[in-house]
Design a protein around this motif. Sequence first.
Motif, PDB file in Angstrom:
ATOM      1  N   UNK A  34      95.789  17.968   3.731  1.00  0.00           N
ATOM      2  CA  UNK A  34      94.699  17.148   4.264  1.00  0.00           C
ATOM      3  C   UNK A  34      95.263  15.990   5.085  1.00  0.00           C
ATOM      4  N   UNK A  35      96.303  15.342   4.587  1.00  0.00           N
ATOM      5  CA  UNK A  35      96.910  14.230   5.314  1.00  0.00           C
ATOM      6  C   UNK A  35      97.519  14.696   6.638  1.00  0.00           C
ATOM      7  N   UNK A  36      98.051  15.926   6.613  1.00  0.00           N
ATOM      8  CA  UNK A  36      98.620  16.464   7.860  1.00  0.00           C
ATOM      9  C   UNK A  36      97.513  16.671   8.900  1.00  0.00           C
ATOM     10  N   UNK A  37      96.368  17.175   8.475  1.00  0.00           N
ATOM     11  CA  UNK A  37      95.246  17.355   9.399  1.00  0.00           C
ATOM     12  C   UNK A  37      94.713  15.998   9.857  1.00  0.00           C
ATOM     13  N   UNK A  38      94.785  15.006   8.990  1.00  0.00           N
ATOM     14  CA  UNK A  38      94.331  13.658   9.358  1.00  0.00           C
ATOM     15  C   UNK A  38      95.097  13.120  10.559  1.00  0.00           C
ATOM     16  N   UNK A  39      96.376  13.439  10.643  1.00  0.00           N
ATOM     17  CA  UNK A  39      97.160  12.975  11.789  1.00  0.00           C
ATOM     18  C   UNK A  39      96.617  13.548  13.095  1.00  0.00           C
ATOM     19  N   UNK A  40      96.076  14.762  13.031  1.00  0.00           N
ATOM     20  CA  UNK A  40      95.468  15.347  14.225  1.00  0.00           C
ATOM     21  C   UNK A  40      94.202  14.592  14.613  1.00  0.00           C
ATOM     22  N   UNK A  41      93.408  14.203  13.624  1.00  0.00           N
ATOM     23  CA  UNK A  41      92.197  13.432  13.897  1.00  0.00           C
ATOM     24  C   UNK A  41      92.532  12.072  14.497  1.00  0.00           C
ATOM     25  N   UNK A  42      93.575  11.430  13.975  1.00  0.00           N
ATOM     26  CA  UNK A  42      93.967  10.120  14.492  1.00  0.00           C
ATOM     27  C   UNK A  42      94.440  10.238  15.936  1.00  0.00           C
ATOM     28  N   UNK A  43      95.226  11.262  16.216  1.00  0.00           N
ATOM     29  CA  UNK A  43      95.739  11.442  17.568  1.00  0.00           C
ATOM     30  C   UNK A  43      94.635  11.754  18.574  1.00  0.00           C
ATOM     31  N   UNK A  44      93.557  12.376  18.123  1.00  0.00           N
ATOM     32  CA  UNK A  44      92.470  12.719  19.052  1.00  0.00           C
ATOM     33  C   UNK A  44      91.718  11.478  19.526  1.00  0.00           C
TER      34      UNK A  44
ATOM     35  N   UNK B  24      90.595  24.349   2.408  1.00  0.00           N
ATOM     36  CA  UNK B  24      89.333  24.565   1.711  1.00  0.00           C
ATOM     37  C   UNK B  24      88.274  23.635   2.298  1.00  0.00           C
ATOM     38  N   UNK B  25      87.031  23.808   1.884  1.00  0.00           N
ATOM     39  CA  UNK B  25      85.973  22.890   2.316  1.00  0.00           C
ATOM     40  C   UNK B  25      86.251  21.503   1.768  1.00  0.00           C
ATOM     41  N   UNK B  26      86.201  20.503   2.613  1.00  0.00           N
ATOM     42  CA  UNK B  26      86.599  19.170   2.186  1.00  0.00           C
ATOM     43  C   UNK B  26      85.904  18.111   3.041  1.00  0.00           C
ATOM     44  N   UNK B  27      85.534  17.007   2.418  1.00  0.00           N
ATOM     45  CA  UNK B  27      84.949  15.875   3.140  1.00  0.00           C
ATOM     46  C   UNK B  27      85.661  14.568   2.801  1.00  0.00           C
ATOM     47  N   UNK B  28      86.732  14.615   1.997  1.00  0.00           N
ATOM     48  CA  UNK B  28      87.463  13.414   1.592  1.00  0.00           C
ATOM     49  C   UNK B  28      88.874  13.439   2.143  1.00  0.00           C
ATOM     50  N   UNK B  29      89.374  12.264   2.547  1.00  0.00           N
ATOM     51  CA  UNK B  29      90.748  12.154   3.043  1.00  0.00           C
ATOM     52  C   UNK B  29      91.742  11.978   1.906  1.00  0.00           C
ATOM     53  N   UNK B  30      91.281  11.572   0.718  1.00  0.00           N
ATOM     54  CA  UNK B  30      92.142  11.276  -0.426  1.00  0.00           C
ATOM     55  C   UNK B  30      93.207  10.252  -0.052  1.00  0.00           C
ATOM     56  N   UNK B  31      92.859   9.392   0.865  1.00  0.00           N
ATOM     57  CA  UNK B  31      93.697   8.266   1.260  1.00  0.00           C
ATOM     58  C   UNK B  31      92.825   7.356   2.118  1.00  0.00           C
ATOM     59  N   UNK B  32      92.464   6.197   1.574  1.00  0.00           N
ATOM     60  CA  UNK B  32      91.548   5.309   2.278  1.00  0.00           C
ATOM     61  C   UNK B  32      92.122   4.824   3.603  1.00  0.00           C
ATOM     62  N   UNK B  33      93.426   4.632   3.663  1.00  0.00           N
ATOM     63  CA  UNK B  33      94.039   4.114   4.882  1.00  0.00           C
ATOM     64  C   UNK B  33      93.978   5.152   5.999  1.00  0.00           C
TER      65      UNK B  33
ATOM     66  N   UNK C 121      95.967   2.732  -5.660  1.00  0.00           N
ATOM     67  CA  UNK C 121      95.095   3.863  -5.947  1.00  0.00           C
ATOM     68  C   UNK C 121      94.467   4.411  -4.671  1.00  0.00           C
ATOM     69  N   UNK C 122      94.188   3.523  -3.710  1.00  0.00           N
ATOM     70  CA  UNK C 122      93.575   3.945  -2.455  1.00  0.00           C
ATOM     71  C   UNK C 122      94.500   4.822  -1.625  1.00  0.00           C
ATOM     72  N   UNK C 123      95.791   4.814  -1.936  1.00  0.00           N
ATOM     73  CA  UNK C 123      96.724   5.685  -1.223  1.00  0.00           C
ATOM     74  C   UNK C 123      96.503   7.156  -1.555  1.00  0.00           C
ATOM     75  N   UNK C 124      95.861   7.426  -2.681  1.00  0.00           N
ATOM     76  CA  UNK C 124      95.728   8.803  -3.149  1.00  0.00           C
ATOM     77  C   UNK C 124      94.287   9.214  -3.430  1.00  0.00           C
ATOM     78  N   UNK C 125      93.331   8.339  -3.166  1.00  0.00           N
ATOM     79  CA  UNK C 125      91.957   8.668  -3.521  1.00  0.00           C
ATOM     80  C   UNK C 125      90.995   8.008  -2.539  1.00  0.00           C
ATOM     81  N   UNK C 126      89.698   8.055  -2.873  1.00  0.00           N
ATOM     82  CA  UNK C 126      88.636   7.575  -1.983  1.00  0.00           C
ATOM     83  C   UNK C 126      87.918   6.404  -2.651  1.00  0.00           C
TER      84      UNK C 126
END
Length: 382
Positions: free
Chosen positions: A210-220, A256-265, A309-314
């Motif tokens: 999920x964090x790897x995909x997040x980098x794609x969202x940030x770059x966009x 999988x289906x997901x709506x959480x980043x599991x990392x607030x930052x 805790x925010x590093x690993x959750x929502x």
Amino acid sequence: MRQYRIKYVCTLYDILVLCFILWWISSSFIFNSRVISNEQLIYSYTLSVVYVATRIFRSSISVQRRLYICIAFLGSIEAIIGWGQYWNIIESNHPLFSITGTFTNPGPYGAFLGIALLIQIHFAWHKYIAKQYMSLFMLLIVGLLTGSMFIASFSRAAWVALLIAVSFFFFLFQKKRYRYAGLLLLILFLFSSPFLYQLKKQSADGRLFIWRVCTELIQSKPYTGGGASSFAARYMYAQADFLEKHPNHEYAAKATNNIYAFNEYLRIACEYGVPGILLYVTIWLHGIYCKATYCDRLRKLLLIYLAVFSLFSYTFQVLPLAVLCIVLGAFQNNNSKFTFYAFPMRYLVIMLLLMTIIAWSGTRSSQYEKKEILFTAKQLYT
């Protein structure tokens, strides 16, 4: 008629929060034309009211102390509920997890237990220093009850957060022997990290993906982000694009289906871009650094716990945890030169109501234009 006036002393922390809110509005409605649900609007409005109310009445030491005692007490109640669920006396709130307390997931449940346990440890330490052994004995019993369920919750993010927070608990003392204890705990954390990873390897690998995909969202959209609540709307599309480009990625099977980043930052960076994440991190650091009017060490420890805790959750997507973050950040001394007075209470209420009506009308007017997109997203995430 008598006018009730309030004294609101503006600090640098307030200015940072205001800047983040203004960027939240700009990123959401100006740069992205986001659609905000009524539930999300009410959620954001509730947090705003909590913040303003806390800043107005933050000087009441008795209120702050009672808040910490109340959290510690509620933590013990949550632990009892958790044991009831463990022995199948009380029904769980999740079909896959047997222990959730009054929460819907063991992750936030473990986080709340850790907060209560940290407060209990802090109070127990002061009772030990004051040689009040009867009170210390009672706190140890309550701490054992809360701590045992804290371990049973199996929330690794909460475990890591508590270990680091307790390490800083010893670092905040002046005597070197206490700092050595904190250093030993940090070393223990480093050596236990591989074990924690292997403990639930599939879950950890899923979050890494999920964090790897997040980098794609940030770059966009690195500068403006996608706007409020855009992560849930954009993630599945970004995941599909990533898998199309990297079909043989080592974590592809974890999709999988997901709506959480599991990392607030990462979520803040995805939704509000570089300016948003810089403001967000600055607010956290300033909240930890600045002094409070009461129990400053405990407030810092709780903020450190929630930041880790925010590093690993929502964290900010769970109302009790979000409210606690807001309240702890607002507990600080008014030591800034930025001050203003004589706000009649009715003017403040009118201003908040106008802000709500304007935001609500703006979001409702754009909902019909986005109806087809919302319908597609609903089908995708159900």
